[in-house]
Design a protein around this motif. Structure first.
Motif, PDB file in Angstrom:
ATOM      1  N   LYS A   1     -36.956  -0.575  38.692  1.00 61.53           N
ATOM      2  CA  LYS A   1     -38.056  -0.038  39.614  1.00 61.53           C
ATOM      3  C   LYS A   1     -37.644   1.520  39.238  1.00 61.53           C
ATOM      4  O   LYS A   1     -38.412   2.476  38.994  1.00 61.53           O
ATOM      5  CB  LYS A   1     -37.918  -0.304  40.886  1.00 61.53           C
ATOM      6  CG  LYS A   1     -39.167   0.471  41.873  1.00 61.53           C
ATOM      7  CD  LYS A   1     -40.501  -0.206  41.678  1.00 61.53           C
ATOM      8  CE  LYS A   1     -41.538   0.309  42.468  1.00 61.53           C
ATOM      9  NZ  LYS A   1     -42.218   1.529  41.847  1.00 61.53           N
TER      10      LYS A   1
ATOM     11  N   SER B   1     -36.213   0.235  27.612  1.00 60.84           N
ATOM     12  CA  SER B   1     -35.833  -0.990  28.333  1.00 60.84           C
ATOM     13  C   SER B   1     -34.963  -1.885  28.103  1.00 60.84           C
ATOM     14  O   SER B   1     -33.891  -1.980  28.737  1.00 60.84           O
ATOM     15  CB  SER B   1     -36.941  -1.222  29.382  1.00 60.84           C
ATOM     16  OG  SER B   1     -37.785  -0.325  29.888  1.00 60.84           O
TER      17      SER B   1
ATOM     18  N   SER C   1     -39.689   6.789  33.883  1.00 56.41           N
ATOM     19  CA  SER C   1     -40.363   6.651  32.596  1.00 56.41           C
ATOM     20  C   SER C   1     -41.864   7.208  32.855  1.00 56.41           C
ATOM     21  O   SER C   1     -42.450   7.762  32.258  1.00 56.41           O
ATOM     22  CB  SER C   1     -40.504   5.369  32.027  1.00 56.41           C
ATOM     23  OG  SER C   1     -39.267   4.703  31.680  1.00 56.41           O
ATOM     24  N   ASN C   2     -42.460   6.869  34.219  1.00 57.86           N
ATOM     25  CA  ASN C   2     -43.875   7.334  34.467  1.00 57.86           C
ATOM     26  C   ASN C   2     -43.651   8.954  34.683  1.00 57.86           C
ATOM     27  O   ASN C   2     -44.567   9.366  34.154  1.00 57.86           O
ATOM     28  CB  ASN C   2     -44.201   6.481  35.887  1.00 57.86           C
ATOM     29  CG  ASN C   2     -44.993   5.491  35.498  1.00 57.86           C
ATOM     30  OD1 ASN C   2     -45.953   5.244  34.723  1.00 57.86           O
ATOM     31  ND2 ASN C   2     -44.857   4.691  36.746  1.00 57.86           N
TER      32      ASN C   2
ATOM     33  N   ASN D   1     -38.469   2.439  36.002  1.00 58.97           N
ATOM     34  CA  ASN D   1     -39.926   2.731  35.580  1.00 58.97           C
ATOM     35  C   ASN D   1     -40.514   3.820  36.329  1.00 58.97           C
ATOM     36  O   ASN D   1     -41.375   4.483  35.558  1.00 58.97           O
ATOM     37  CB  ASN D   1     -40.458   1.315  36.416  1.00 58.97           C
ATOM     38  CG  ASN D   1     -42.012   1.307  36.178  1.00 58.97           C
ATOM     39  OD1 ASN D   1     -42.479   1.074  35.194  1.00 58.97           O
ATOM     40  ND2 ASN D   1     -42.743   1.700  37.177  1.00 58.97           N
ATOM     41  N   ASP D   2     -40.226   4.268  37.420  1.00 59.45           N
ATOM     42  CA  ASP D   2     -40.543   5.507  38.040  1.00 59.45           C
ATOM     43  C   ASP D   2     -40.145   6.702  37.155  1.00 59.45           C
ATOM     44  O   ASP D   2     -41.057   7.672  37.039  1.00 59.45           O
ATOM     45  CB  ASP D   2     -39.885   5.748  39.363  1.00 59.45           C
ATOM     46  CG  ASP D   2     -40.487   4.807  40.587  1.00 59.45           C
ATOM     47  OD1 ASP D   2     -41.519   3.731  40.216  1.00 59.45           O
ATOM     48  OD2 ASP D   2     -39.664   4.459  41.513  1.00 59.45           O
TER      49      ASP D   2
END
Length: 150
Positions: free
Chosen positions: A102, A19, A108-109, A105-106
């Motif tokens: 966001k 990140s 990476s999830n 993040n999505d």
């Protein structure tokens, strides 16, 4: 005993490193994106609550918030009832960057959960929340100046 904290630490450091590299072009470094996301999701939050939410000390939070303010990602506004209380709000620039953070993040999830069934992913979240709650007890205890007995 399983070395779960080593695994969690390696995951957290790897994702943080990714990140920091990917958000450098937006002048977001050293985990500042974490603060910006929480401010965008909780407009008007106060610094103390933000620090508690991210699990950092007030000095660390103050440094990150100052940088975000200097780079025009957020602004501080006085509380309507108590002028000493400063509320944190995203600026237009901060709101513009938020969907990109966001999206990262999505993604990476999605990468992290690759190969897990939906049930396994749900169980993992449940177990990690349980671990976090256990750790939060010690975090609060130590934050208040106490020393853990090991």
């Amino acid at each position: 005993m399983a070395e779960i904290l080593r695994e969690i630490g390696m995951i957290a450091r790897a994702l943080d490193s990714i990140s920091n590299i990917e958000f450098k072009e937006y002048d977001l470094t050293k985990g500042q994106y974490l603060y910006l996301v929480r401010i965008c999701e909780n407009p008007g939050i106060i610094q103390e609550k933000l620090a508690e939410m991210i699990k950092v000390d007030r000095t660390t939070a103050a440094r990150a918030i100052k940088k975000l303010e200097e780079n025009n990602f957020i602004q501080k506004t006085a509380d309507a009832d108590n002028r000493k209380i400063k509320r944190l709000l995203p600026t237009e620039k901060g709101e513009y960057i938020y969907p990109m953070i966001k999206k990262e993040n999505d993604y990476s999830n999605q990468v992290a959960l690759k190969g897990l069934t939906e049930k396994e992913a749900e169980k993992l979240v449940y177990l990690l929340e349980k671990v976090r709650k256990n750790i939060e007890v010690d975090w609060e205890f130590v934050k208040k100046g106490n020393k853990r007995q090991y």
